[in-house]
Design an enzyme around this catalytic site. Structure first.
Site, PDB file in Angstrom:
ATOM      1  N   ASP A 165       0.852  -1.187   0.000  1.00 11.80           N
ATOM      2  CA  ASP A 165       0.000   0.000   0.000  1.00 11.80           C
ATOM      3  C   ASP A 165       0.888   1.238   0.000  1.00 11.80           C
ATOM      4  OD1 ASP A 165      -3.023   0.941   0.727  1.00 11.80           O
ATOM      5  OD2 ASP A 165      -1.529   2.253   1.661  1.00 11.80           O
ATOM      6  N   ASN A 173      -2.758  12.889  -3.592  1.00 16.70           N
ATOM      7  CA  ASN A 173      -3.867  13.372  -4.428  1.00 16.70           C
ATOM      8  C   ASN A 173      -4.295  14.779  -4.021  1.00 16.70           C
ATOM      9  OD1 ASN A 173      -4.291  11.306  -6.289  1.00 16.70           O
ATOM     10  ND2 ASN A 173      -5.564  10.124  -4.877  1.00 16.70           N
ATOM     11  N   HIS A 178      -5.107  14.716  -8.707  1.00 13.36           N
ATOM     12  CA  HIS A 178      -5.351  13.317  -9.055  1.00 13.36           C
ATOM     13  C   HIS A 178      -4.524  12.867 -10.257  1.00 13.36           C
ATOM     14  CE1 HIS A 178      -8.615  12.367  -6.231  1.00 13.36           C
ATOM     15  NE2 HIS A 178      -8.964  13.636  -6.361  1.00 13.36           N
ATOM     16  N   GLU A 208      -4.782   2.160  -4.156  1.00 13.59           N
ATOM     17  CA  GLU A 208      -3.318   2.262  -4.152  1.00 13.59           C
ATOM     18  C   GLU A 208      -2.670   0.988  -3.640  1.00 13.59           C
ATOM     19  OE1 GLU A 208      -4.720   4.171  -0.249  1.00 13.59           O
ATOM     20  OE2 GLU A 208      -5.406   3.961  -2.311  1.00 13.59           O
TER      21      GLU A 208
END
Length: 289
Positions: A165, A173, A178, A208
């Site tokens: 992760d 973001n 983004h 993610e």
């Protein structure tokens, strides 16, 4: 007008039939079976003229089949009219046989190209169905199919799941946009893929998160590989909108020597990932029962 070419060909056939009807003496055919067969062949040729209309998006295939079926239908028309009218010099010159042969060759080439195109489209659709559009990695569905199919683990063979992760991805973001977040995801996926071994499987698990499958490894080897991946990502920098982004990953590792339910195995890796995040992120945690 739609089907313009096809209607033009049918109109020419109609004019030719009227011409023969006026020019020659009409007589019934002796063999009705042959007449019906040739009539059905001509109708089938006309049907193909309209059936291939969707192939206009592929001009080479479309015109090969259209010209081929046109020649073939002209030949069929000649065979049919010879049942009604006195044989002419056309039949003696074997022009109808020549047109039938030429039409058959062109039609066969068109069908061959059509089949190749169909195979290519099926392969392309299969790849798209199995691939995550953003990262180019396997998607979750394809990953599960691989694990349950060609990469099914053997008994007593160690295997491991690494759930990765990207740390603080929401902040990336929020701070950079983004588009930059997508760039980081794609670049991270490329970096991870460069570190895979021949029999490893890597997929984007969602958001993610990335999921690694390692075959034939011990728990220590799986943990070493996870740490190598973590250090590799930590050393990278991603350029986006003239800004440099550095990110880290947390990794949860689950190792087993016997095959269990895939959902349970990934869940164990997820619990280890949760512990890695709770421990400050940018670290590797091996699941302990």
């Amino acid at each position: 007008m739609k089907y313009k070419t096809q209607y033009t060909i049918l109109f020419l056939f109609f004019l030719s039939f009227i011409y023969n009807l006026v020019l020659f003496d009409f007589s019934w055919p002796v063999d009705m079976v042959e007449l019906v067969a040739e009539s059905l062949m001509l109708i089938a040729c006309f049907a193909v003229l309209f059936y291939i209309q969707p192939l206009q998006a592929f001009p080479k295939i479309y015109w090969l089949m259209l010209i081929g079926i046109t020649f073939y239908s002209v030949s069929a028309f000649m065979d049919l009219t010879e049942e009604f009218f006195v044989e002419s010099a056309v039949s003696e010159s074997n022009l109808d046989d020549f047109l039938k042969t030429l039409g058959f060759i062109l039609l066969s080439l068109g069908i061959h190209r059509w089949m190749n195109l169909h195979t290519e489209l099926i392969s392309e659709l299969k790849i798209k169905a199995e691939t995550d559009q953003l990262t180019g990695l396997l998607n979750r569905r394809a990953f599960i199919q691989h694990i349950q199919g060609s990469h099914r683990a053997k008994e007593d063979e160690g295997r491991a799941f690494l759930l990765l992760d990207i740390d603080h991805f929401k902040a990336i973001n929020d701070n950079y946009g983004h588009a930059c977040g997508d760039h980081v995801l794609a670049s991270t996926a490329k970096a991870l893929k460069s570190q895979t071994r021949q029999y490893d499987i890597l997929a984007r698990w969602g958001g993610e998160e990335f999921l690694f499958y390692l075959a034939d490894v011990t728990a220590e080897e799986a943990e070493d590989i996870a740490n190598a991946l973590r250090r590799h990502i930590q050393q990278l920098s991603f350029e986006c909108n003239n800004q440099t982004i550095i990110c880290t990953v947390s990794i949860g590792v689950y190792h087993a020597t016997t095959s269990h339910c895939l959902e349970q195995e990934v869940d164990c890796a997820d619990k280890a990932l949760y512990q890695a995040k709770a421990s400050g992120r940018n670290c590797v945690v091996l699941y302990q029962q």
